[in-house]
Each structure stands twice: as C-alpha cells, then as structure tokens.
Design an enzyme around this catalytic site. Structure first.
Site, PDB file in Angstrom:
ATOM      1  N   ASN A  80      40.281  39.978  39.352  1.00  0.00           N
ATOM      2  CA  ASN A  80      41.592  39.048  40.163  1.00  0.00           C
ATOM      3  C   ASN A  80      42.741  40.212  40.401  1.00  0.00           C
ATOM      4  O   ASN A  80      43.495  40.355  39.405  1.00  0.00           O
ATOM      5  CB  ASN A  80      41.957  37.976  39.054  1.00  0.00           C
ATOM      6  CG  ASN A  80      42.891  37.248  39.817  1.00  0.00           C
ATOM      7  OD1 ASN A  80      43.465  37.326  40.920  1.00  0.00           O
ATOM      8  ND2 ASN A  80      43.343  36.326  39.072  1.00  0.00           N
ATOM      9  N   SER A 114      43.090  38.748  28.928  1.00  0.00           N
ATOM     10  CA  SER A 114      43.349  40.120  28.563  1.00  0.00           C
ATOM     11  C   SER A 114      41.989  40.927  28.104  1.00  0.00           C
ATOM     12  O   SER A 114      41.799  41.388  27.060  1.00  0.00           O
ATOM     13  CB  SER A 114      44.381  39.833  27.086  1.00  0.00           C
ATOM     14  OG  SER A 114      45.760  39.444  27.379  1.00  0.00           O
ATOM     15  N   GLU A 163      48.067  30.111  37.064  1.00  0.00           N
ATOM     16  CA  GLU A 163      49.247  30.620  37.676  1.00  0.00           C
ATOM     17  C   GLU A 163      49.355  29.622  38.810  1.00  0.00           C
ATOM     18  O   GLU A 163      50.607  29.236  39.056  1.00  0.00           O
ATOM     19  CB  GLU A 163      49.300  32.035  38.029  1.00  0.00           C
ATOM     20  CG  GLU A 163      49.310  33.207  36.966  1.00  0.00           C
ATOM     21  CD  GLU A 163      48.724  34.294  36.950  1.00  0.00           C
ATOM     22  OE1 GLU A 163      48.493  34.657  38.253  1.00  0.00           O
ATOM     23  OE2 GLU A 163      48.491  34.985  36.046  1.00  0.00           O
ATOM     24  N   GLU A 198      39.905  30.309  30.608  1.00  0.00           N
ATOM     25  CA  GLU A 198      41.158  31.433  30.507  1.00  0.00           C
ATOM     26  C   GLU A 198      42.141  30.721  29.632  1.00  0.00           C
ATOM     27  O   GLU A 198      43.191  29.881  30.203  1.00  0.00           O
ATOM     28  CB  GLU A 198      41.659  31.613  31.787  1.00  0.00           C
ATOM     29  CG  GLU A 198      40.685  32.368  32.711  1.00  0.00           C
ATOM     30  CD  GLU A 198      41.154  33.134  33.853  1.00  0.00           C
ATOM     31  OE1 GLU A 198      41.224  34.492  33.627  1.00  0.00           O
ATOM     32  OE2 GLU A 198      42.270  32.840  34.616  1.00  0.00           O
ATOM     33  N   GLY A 205      42.340  40.351  34.946  1.00  0.00           N
ATOM     34  CA  GLY A 205      43.340  40.516  35.725  1.00  0.00           C
ATOM     35  C   GLY A 205      43.939  41.917  35.711  1.00  0.00           C
ATOM     36  O   GLY A 205      43.390  43.106  36.480  1.00  0.00           O
ATOM     37  N   GLY A 206      44.739  42.371  34.818  1.00  0.00           N
ATOM     38  CA  GLY A 206      45.415  43.714  34.903  1.00  0.00           C
ATOM     39  C   GLY A 206      44.493  44.820  34.717  1.00  0.00           C
ATOM     40  O   GLY A 206      44.627  45.662  35.523  1.00  0.00           O
ATOM     41  N   HIS A 263      43.447  28.637  39.308  1.00  0.00           N
ATOM     42  CA  HIS A 263      43.966  29.455  38.364  1.00  0.00           C
ATOM     43  C   HIS A 263      45.237  28.946  37.655  1.00  0.00           C
ATOM     44  O   HIS A 263      45.901  28.341  38.137  1.00  0.00           O
ATOM     45  CB  HIS A 263      44.174  30.806  38.763  1.00  0.00           C
ATOM     46  CG  HIS A 263      44.600  31.985  38.113  1.00  0.00           C
ATOM     47  ND1 HIS A 263      46.004  32.050  37.410  1.00  0.00           N
ATOM     48  CD2 HIS A 263      43.829  33.069  37.401  1.00  0.00           C
ATOM     49  CE1 HIS A 263      45.914  33.223  36.884  1.00  0.00           C
ATOM     50  NE2 HIS A 263      44.616  33.724  36.833  1.00  0.00           N
ATOM     51  N   GLY A 317      47.492  37.988  30.638  1.00  0.00           N
ATOM     52  CA  GLY A 317      48.483  39.040  30.957  1.00  0.00           C
ATOM     53  C   GLY A 317      49.217  39.130  29.803  1.00  0.00           C
ATOM     54  O   GLY A 317      50.531  39.946  29.689  1.00  0.00           O
ATOM     55  N   LYS A 349      45.362  39.557  42.004  1.00  0.00           N
ATOM     56  CA  LYS A 349      46.495  38.652  42.161  1.00  0.00           C
ATOM     57  C   LYS A 349      47.306  39.425  43.151  1.00  0.00           C
ATOM     58  O   LYS A 349      46.815  39.814  44.222  1.00  0.00           O
ATOM     59  CB  LYS A 349      47.459  38.876  40.960  1.00  0.00           C
ATOM     60  CG  LYS A 349      46.451  38.331  39.567  1.00  0.00           C
ATOM     61  CD  LYS A 349      47.497  37.807  38.406  1.00  0.00           C
ATOM     62  CE  LYS A 349      46.284  37.647  37.351  1.00  0.00           C
ATOM     63  NZ  LYS A 349      46.789  37.290  35.999  1.00  0.00           N
TER      64      LYS A 349
HETATM   65  P1  PGA Z   1      44.626  39.368  32.424  1.00  0.00           P
HETATM   66  O1  PGA Z   1      44.545  38.223  33.707  1.00  0.00           O
HETATM   67  O2  PGA Z   1      43.176  39.932  32.337  1.00  0.00           O
HETATM   68  O3  PGA Z   1      45.750  40.312  33.274  1.00  0.00           O
HETATM   69  O4  PGA Z   1      45.180  38.714  31.264  1.00  0.00           O
HETATM   70  C1  PGA Z   1      43.185  37.228  33.582  1.00  0.00           C
HETATM   71  C2  PGA Z   1      43.536  36.421  34.898  1.00  0.00           C
HETATM   72  O5  PGA Z   1      44.660  36.033  35.290  1.00  0.00           O
HETATM   73  O6  PGA Z   1      42.571  35.943  35.304  1.00  0.00           O
END
Ligand code: PGA
Length: 277
Positions: free
Chosen positions: A10, A217, A102, A172, A238-239, A100, A178, A12
């Site tokens: 992802n 994470s 967010e 999640e 994500g990251g 998601h 994050g 983002k």
């Molecule tokens: P992250 O994000 O791996 O940076 O924690 C996961 C996500 O938002 O799907």
C-alpha cells in the site's frame, strides 16, 4: 484448506508516476532471483500512477497484480474528485483496498460506506481487501474482538455468498499502522482466527477459504513469524512497500512461511501414519 498468501504493498500518497514505474522495475529485479509462484503480490499505487504501472507490468510481463487504495461506490455520476470501481477494472486492477483505517479516521468512512464500496468492487469483478482493526484505546479496554466483529458484520453486509469466496480481509490494528510497533504474532493470530470465525458466522462455510492479511508495521524482521501463523494469509504493507529490497524480503518471508507450514503439515501427517501402524 490451503490459501495462497497475498502480500500487498500500500503505497499510500507516495510516488509520482515516474517514481512508481521505477519502483515496479526495481521490485521486479529484486524478486527475479526467487521463485515466488506460491505467493501472490499486489501493488497499490496512487490513482494517478495506475496507468503507468499497468503499462510497465504488461510490457515487462511482471508477476504483480495491480491494486488500488480506494474507490467510490457508484459507477459514474456527479461526484467531483472520485474514481469508480468500473474505471479501475478497465485498468486491469485486481484488488481494491476499502475501509483502510486512514479512510475511516480521516475521511469519515463508516461501515455502511465501506460495505457499499466492497460491493461495488466485487460487482466490477475485482476483489475487495476490506480493512478492519481496533484502536489502542479499544484494545486496552478489552474490546478488540468486539470492535473487529462489528466492523466485519457492517462492512461485509452487502456481499453475496459467491463474492465471499474470493474476498480478502486485512486485520490492521490501528495502533500498529506506521508506528513501528507490530502486533505480537500470537495476538495477531488470535485476532485473525476470531475474524475468520465471524466471517463464517456471517456466511456459513466460507470462513476457511477467505484470505486474512495482517497489516501494521510489517517489516522483514517480523514478517516470517507473523506469516507462519495458521490464520494469517499474507500482509498489507505500508512503509516497507516503498523500499524494493525490504518489500522483496517480506515476499521471501512469505515463501519461507509457506515452506515451513507445508513441512509441519507433512510431519504431522507422518506422525499420524506412524501412530496408526
Ligand atoms: P505500515 O502501514 O506497514 O506502514 O504500518 C500498513 C497499512 O497502513 O496498510
């Protein structure tokens, strides 16, 4: 039941379309050294990068599935700034993330909205990746399972039985996204097992076939232990998905987890046979 692990990146709101092409190519280079047919990989760039990524995936015959991060629930209309599921399907998008955390927290998406989006994605012959997860406050109050159950019941309310069969759910925990603080593999397993049970309660008999990803994470250091859990069928990353070396190592971890799960299953069968003798 065997479920092919799905590792999804992802991205983002990162990378313009030129950077996105580079990341596809670098990732393909990193993964070229490994055989990863047992694992599916989907990439979820921002909308404006989709056409470029589709072109490069097609031209270079890359093994990645294309994904999106969101869509609207209507096919078309006066919805300024929105993108429909039908439009995404035309770009060879296979997976669309919906709900998601967010989007739930920053853009006011309720379970009802998520349910309508999930149904629109499925109607357009793509697979929704429906995200659920509790906040830190909810976890500390001992309400994690209840929150996830309510989110699942609301967010999956509009899917037919056939649509459940291809569904992907991402568990999640919001406090892990994050933050560099992943859920303990045992806790993540417990929550994914609970989610599977709830899905089976909603539509009897489908739970064992639905893929459930863990997200929050996920990094190369923790991926293998998380992905070796029996109810975790992949990761929403994500990251670490913005770094081709790290993301490729997570895909490798998924492969290793597949191999160790298979070996454990074979050893168990052998034990059983020995006992029967
Ligand atoms: P992250 O994000 O791996 O940076 O924690 C996961 C996500 O938002 O799907």
């Amino acid at each position: 039941m065997s479920r092919t692990p799905l590792i999804s990146g992802n991205w983002k709101m990162h990378l313009n379309h030129l950077e996105a092409i580079q990341l596809c190519q670098k990732l393909s280079y990193e993964l070229a050294r490994h055989r990863y047919e047992q694992v599916e990989v989907s990439l979820h760039p921002p909308f404006v990068d989709l056409r470029s990524c589709q072109t490069v995936i097609d031209a270079d015959r890359l093994e990645f599935k294309l994904g999106a991060q969101n869509c609207h629930d209507q096919n078309q209309g006066a919805f300024t700034g929105e993108v429909s599921a039908a439009m995404l399907a035309k770009l060879d998008v296979s997976y669309v993330i919906v709900g998601h955390s967010e989007r739930r927290a920053l853009f006011g998406e309720t379970d009802e909205i998520v349910a309508a989006k999930a149904a629109a994605v499925a109607e357009a012959d793509m697979t929704p990746i429906v995200c659920v997860g509790e906040t830190l406050e909810e976890r500390e109050a001992g309400r994690a399972a209840e929150v996830v159950s309510t989110q699942l019941r609301g967010s999956l309310a509009k899917l037919s039985r056939a649509q459940f069969e291809t569904l992907v759910v991402a568990y999640e925990p919001v406090w892990a996204i994050g933050t560099g603080r992943n859920a303990e593999p045992r806790d993540a397993q417990e929550m994914c097992a609970t989610a599977r049970q709830v899905i089976d309660d909603i539509r009897r008999g489908v739970g064992s076939g639905v893929r459930i990803q863990y997200g929050g994470s996920v990094k190369p250091v923790n991926a293998q232990e998380l992905l070796a859990q029996p109810d975790i069928d992949g990761a929403l990353v994500g990251g670490a998905s913005l770094d081709p070396v790290q993301f490729a190592r997570i895909v490798q971890a998924a492969l290793q987890a597949c191999i160790s799960i298979k070996a454990a299953r074979q050893a168990k069968n052998q034990d059983r046979k020995n006992q029967d003798r």
